[in-house]
Enzyme design. Structure first.
Site, PDB file in Angstrom:
ATOM      1  N   GLU A   1       2.054   3.907  -4.523  1.00 51.30           N
ATOM      2  CA  GLU A   1       1.468   2.588  -4.787  1.00 51.30           C
ATOM      3  C   GLU A   1       2.409   1.763  -5.667  1.00 51.30           C
ATOM      4  OE1 GLU A   1      -1.030   1.379  -3.329  1.00 51.30           O
ATOM      5  OE2 GLU A   1      -2.675   2.795  -3.081  1.00 51.30           O
TER       6      GLU A   1
ATOM      7  N   ASP B   1      -4.601  -2.462  -3.185  1.00 51.60           N
ATOM      8  CA  ASP B   1      -5.904  -1.812  -3.409  1.00 51.60           C
ATOM      9  C   ASP B   1      -5.816  -0.740  -4.487  1.00 51.60           C
ATOM     10  OD1 ASP B   1      -4.645   0.322  -2.160  1.00 51.60           O
ATOM     11  OD2 ASP B   1      -5.737   0.122  -0.281  1.00 51.60           O
TER      12      ASP B   1
ATOM     13  N   ASP C   1      -1.371  -0.131   5.169  1.00 53.57           N
ATOM     14  CA  ASP C   1      -1.808   1.259   5.251  1.00 53.57           C
ATOM     15  C   ASP C   1      -1.216   1.934   6.481  1.00 53.57           C
ATOM     16  OD1 ASP C   1      -3.696   3.518   4.439  1.00 53.57           O
ATOM     17  OD2 ASP C   1      -4.383   3.110   6.478  1.00 53.57           O
TER      18      ASP C   1
ATOM     19  N   HIS D   1      -9.487  -0.534   3.064  1.00 54.64           N
ATOM     20  CA  HIS D   1     -10.243  -0.103   4.250  1.00 54.64           C
ATOM     21  C   HIS D   1     -11.549  -0.892   4.413  1.00 54.64           C
ATOM     22  CE1 HIS D   1      -7.392   3.198   4.339  1.00 54.64           C
ATOM     23  NE2 HIS D   1      -7.717   3.479   3.093  1.00 54.64           N
TER      24      HIS D   1
ATOM     25  N   ASP E   1       0.856  -1.181   0.000  1.00 53.45           N
ATOM     26  CA  ASP E   1       0.000   0.000   0.000  1.00 53.45           C
ATOM     27  C   ASP E   1       0.892   1.230   0.000  1.00 53.45           C
ATOM     28  OD1 ASP E   1      -2.352   1.402  -0.094  1.00 53.45           O
ATOM     29  OD2 ASP E   1      -2.688   1.397   2.065  1.00 53.45           O
ATOM     30  N   GLY E   2       0.382   2.318  -0.520  1.00 52.86           N
ATOM     31  CA  GLY E   2       1.144   3.552  -0.541  1.00 52.86           C
ATOM     32  C   GLY E   2       0.236   4.749  -0.699  1.00 52.86           C
TER      33      GLY E   2
END
Length: 229
Positions: free
Chosen positions: A120, A143, A208, A198, A82-83
């Site tokens: 990302e 995501d 995250d 999320h 994640d980023g």
């Protein structure tokens, strides 16, 4: 004797289920955007083929005994990434969780000025730069539809062939990172899978947390590709 493993090819020269790797490999080797998975049983292979792109899913149980929505690849290395950046653009960070068997490794970092999409992409790149097990299948869970579509739909490869120009004749964004990512995945047996962010996925949420924490650190280095340094 029944085969020990089944290979489901969702996207390849001839999609279907194969009972040995050489036959399956002939369908996916060198095939742009190939999508396939190995399974211990025929039933699992058939079930996955109904909804390809999502590896076999299993509930994970935490120490508290509560189940969560974590997804792990059926074999090989599972990597969650994640980023993001604060205010986009702004200070950014990335987080990675790598799982291989019983071994788990977390990695993270950040930059003083960058964008969501760059982080990302960079999260996946950093994970693959530091990949410890290269002779087994790798599954990337992210995501970021930007990352997944860029690879699975062949967008990035097409941009590179056109000199980093998109089909609408506009310049592709982040060519430095896309170029490195394409080079990194070229020799790997790798699958990219999109997961909803999320939404209770334990490993996605951990990434995250790592990304946000990294973005908030002081004295972050420059993202040279973004700042043009």
């Amino acid at each position: 004797m029944a085969p020990k493993k089944y290979y489901a090819v969702a996207r390849g020269r001839k999609p279907g289920i194969y009972s040995n790797w050489p036959d399956a490999q002939a369908q996916v080797s060198g095939f742009n955007g190939a999508l396939y998975r190995g399974f211990p049983t025929l039933a699992e292979a058939e079930e996955w083929l109904k909804n390809p792109g999502r590896p076999a899913r299993r509930d994970a149980v935490t120490k508290s005994g509560k189940s969560n929505d974590m997804q792990l690849a059926g074999e090989g290395v599972t990597i969650y990434t994640d980023g993001g950046s604060i205010n986009n653009p702004g200070p950014g960070g990335f987080g990675i969780v790598q799982i291989y068997g019983e071994h788990r490794r977390e990695m993270s970092g950040g930059f003083r000025l960058t964008t969501n999409n760059r982080m990302e992409l960079y999260a996946v790149i950093f994970a693959l730069r530091h990949l410890e097990h290269r002779g087994v299948p790798v599954t990337i869970f992210t995501d970021s539809s930007y990352v997944v579509n860029g690879i699975n739909k062949g967008w990035a490869e097409s941009w590179r062939k056109r000199g980093w120009i998109k089909s609408d004749k506009k310049p592709a964004v982040n060519p430095d990172l896309w170029s490195e990512l394409l080079d990194l995945i070229s020799p790997l047996d790798i699958t990219f899978v999109w997961v909803r962010g999320h939404s209770g996925n334990t490993l996605n949420e951990r990434c995250d947390e790592l990304a946000v924490s990294s973005a908030r650190k002081k004295n972050l280095p420059p993202d040279k590709g973004y700042e043009g340094i």
